[in-house]
Scaffold this active site. Structure first.
Site, mmCIF file in Angstrom:
data_model
loop_
_atom_site.group_PDB
_atom_site.id
_atom_site.type_symbol
_atom_site.label_atom_id
_atom_site.label_comp_id
_atom_site.label_asym_id
_atom_site.label_seq_id
_atom_site.Cartn_x
_atom_site.Cartn_y
_atom_site.Cartn_z
ATOM 1 N N GLU A 1 46.295 36.469 55.230
ATOM 2 C CA GLU A 1 45.741 34.738 55.608
ATOM 3 C C GLU A 1 46.225 34.632 56.408
ATOM 4 O OE1 GLU A 1 45.663 33.542 50.818
ATOM 5 O OE2 GLU A 1 47.129 32.607 51.675
ATOM 6 N N ASP B 1 37.193 35.804 44.188
ATOM 7 C CA ASP B 1 36.893 36.157 42.582
ATOM 8 C C ASP B 1 36.069 35.468 42.100
ATOM 9 O OD1 ASP B 1 39.263 35.093 40.587
ATOM 10 O OD2 ASP B 1 40.247 35.780 42.588
#
Length: 229
Positions: A11, A197
């Site tokens: 990230e 997800d």
């Protein structure tokens, strides 16, 4: 000075690689990388997953660097049928869903001492980021409430409850804590969550497959928007 905090290497590594004139300071075991990103003085840190890690990192950043804005990019589980893998949630506000003093008469999520449940994100900055994101993301770019707790949620029933209780579109483990610290320090804050997800029973399968791609899109967005905010 703009601060950027991510929970994992994927990230923040893409952001660090674009920075120039960098210097690293290690505080409490965390590396804070200060430099120039797109002509903007920036400091980037990986906090590691979880609310305490995130809050500690944010408070150190606030005291050491005094940023004018903190951005928390990352990945999250989507909540609801309309939220799909590859979408981006630009936070309207952040809530710590596992803060619960309801036995004392408080609503779930209520933060004692501050008297709030929702920590609002910086509206104008979020709007600028959202406009830029719509040029980058193939999926939907939408505003929404992001909920935070110290648990990787992979239970569809839990997700349904979070949606019903808080109106959440994404759940993860850091933004509510960082938003809490920013609120206390009067620092504008924006959370960005690329959906990796569906936060359902298959999350353990979906997450490794999609997290890297989702994080890469968020890094691309930060690089594109940094000089506009």
């Amino acid at each position: 000075m703009i601060g950027i905090i991510g929970a994992m290497d994927i990230e923040v590594d893409g952001i660090k690689s674009e920075m120039q004139e960098t210097e690293i300071k290690n505080i409490a075991g965390l590396d804070f990388v200060k430099g120039n990103l797109g002509g903007v003085e920036t400091v980037v840190a990986r906090c590691n997953p979880g609310k305490v890690n995130a809050a500690a990192c944010a408070q150190i950043m606030a005291l050491e660097y005094n940023p004018e804005l903190i951005i928390n990019p990352g990945v999250a589980g989507g909540i609801g049928e309309g939220v799909k893998i590859g979408d981006l949630i630009v936070g309207e506000s952040c809530i710590q869903y596992d803060m619960d003093t309801s036995a004392l008469g408080d609503p779930v999520g209520f933060i004692s001492g501050l008297g709030v449940i929702e920590f609002p994100c910086a509206k104008e900055t979020a709007a600028k980021i959202k406009a830029e994101a719509e040029k980058i993301y193939d999926g939907q770019v939408m505003d929404g409430i992001i909920v935070t707790g110290d648990k990787f949620v992979s239970d569809g029933e839990v997700c349904l409850k979070l949606k019903e209780q808080f109106g959440a579109k994404a759940c993860e483990m850091e933004s509510g804590a960082i938003a809490h610290v920013c609120y206390m320090n009067n620092i504008p804050f924006v959370a960005l969550r690329s959906i990796s997800d569906n936060a359902n029973d298959d999350a353990s399968v979906d997450y490794p497959t999609f997290a890297k791609a989702a994080a890469a899109k968020t890094v691309e967005l930060i690089n594109a928007v940094i000089d506009k905010i």
